[in-house]
Design a protein around this motif. Structure first.
Motif, PDB file in Angstrom:
ATOM      1  N   CYS A  91      30.293   9.876 -10.645  1.00 10.49           N
ATOM      2  CA  CYS A  91      29.197   9.609 -11.373  1.00 10.49           C
ATOM      3  C   CYS A  91      29.778   9.535 -12.884  1.00 10.49           C
ATOM      4  CB  CYS A  91      28.324  10.709 -11.202  1.00 10.49           C
ATOM      5  SG  CYS A  91      26.920  10.591 -12.408  1.00 10.49           S
ATOM      6  N   CYS A  94      27.663  12.428 -15.089  1.00  9.23           N
ATOM      7  CA  CYS A  94      28.061  14.020 -15.052  1.00  9.23           C
ATOM      8  C   CYS A  94      29.612  14.140 -14.592  1.00  9.23           C
ATOM      9  CB  CYS A  94      26.900  14.647 -14.329  1.00  9.23           C
ATOM     10  SG  CYS A  94      27.098  14.118 -12.365  1.00  9.23           S
ATOM     11  N   ARG A  96      30.352  14.179 -11.543  1.00 11.74           N
ATOM     12  CA  ARG A  96      30.345  14.735 -10.149  1.00 11.74           C
ATOM     13  C   ARG A  96      31.191  13.555  -9.046  1.00 11.74           C
ATOM     14  NH1 ARG A  96      25.157  16.160 -11.030  1.00 11.74           N
ATOM     15  NH2 ARG A  96      24.376  18.193 -10.096  1.00 11.74           N
ATOM     16  N   CYS A 131      24.902   9.042 -10.042  1.00 12.47           N
ATOM     17  CA  CYS A 131      24.496   9.835  -8.823  1.00 12.47           C
ATOM     18  C   CYS A 131      23.084  10.111  -8.745  1.00 12.47           C
ATOM     19  CB  CYS A 131      25.234  11.234  -8.858  1.00 12.47           C
ATOM     20  SG  CYS A 131      24.641  12.487 -10.141  1.00 12.47           S
ATOM     21  N   CYS A 134      21.599  12.437 -11.472  1.00  9.93           N
ATOM     22  CA  CYS A 134      21.416  11.855 -12.702  1.00  9.93           C
ATOM     23  C   CYS A 134      20.565  10.740 -12.926  1.00  9.93           C
ATOM     24  CB  CYS A 134      22.816  11.075 -13.111  1.00  9.93           C
ATOM     25  SG  CYS A 134      23.853  12.422 -13.881  1.00  9.93           S
TER      26      CYS A 134
HETATM   27 ZN   LIG Z   1      25.633  12.206 -11.938  1.00 10.45          ZN
END
Ligand SMILES: [Zn+2]
Ligand SMILES: [Zn+2]
Length: 142
Positions: A91, A94, A96, A131, A134
């Motif tokens: 992502c 963020c 991830r 993701c 988000c």
């Molecule tokens: Zn994210």
């Protein structure tokens, strides 16, 4: 623990409490933790351990192929206990990291395509996106 000891021995790395603790912190995690996150976990078992030791231990494990570094260049290194050929989804908001279980088909390169003398060791495939977490947040800055 027994199987972690076997892992280390299979690569002819000496077994130390630090290495066992770092490997065991990584095992069972699929979130590709940072060195700092691993440090936070390891110090609960080995309170005297320093960040530097954890970092160096990770480097040793990476060099010996027991841990893989997922390194999206501009971000801090993330570590992966899963060293088989697998792709990642990251992502971009963020960071991830998700594992993609489908094996990435290796791209064959001819010697003419690469700088002379460049020795390729591995190929990594990263898909970037946003993701679900988000996407669901209201203040989405893209
Ligand atoms: Zn994210
Ligand atoms: Zn992974």
């Amino acid at each position: 623990m027994e199987n972690l000891i076997k892992k280390l021995r299979s690569r002819h790395i000496s077994v130390t409490p630090q290495r066992l603790a770092v490997l065991s912190a990584l095992e069972g995690r699929r979130d590709h933790p940072t060195a700092d996150q691993i440090f936070q976990e390891v110090r609960q078992k080995l309170p005297a351990i320093s960040f530097n030791t954890v970092y160096k231990t990770l480097e040793v494990l990476c060099r010996n192929g027991l841990v893989m570094k997922v390194n999206p260049l501009h971000e801090v290194a993330r570590y992966d206990i899963q060293t088989h050929n697998h792709a990642h989804l990251i992502c971009r908001l963020c960071y991830r990291i998700y594992d993609l279980e489908r094996q990435a088909a290796p791209i064959e390169l001819s010697p003419e395509e690469t700088p002379p003398g460049f020795k390729i060791e591995r190929q990594s495939v990263i898909f970037w996106g946003i993701c679900p977490h988000c996407q669901s947040t209201t203040h989405l800055e893209q």
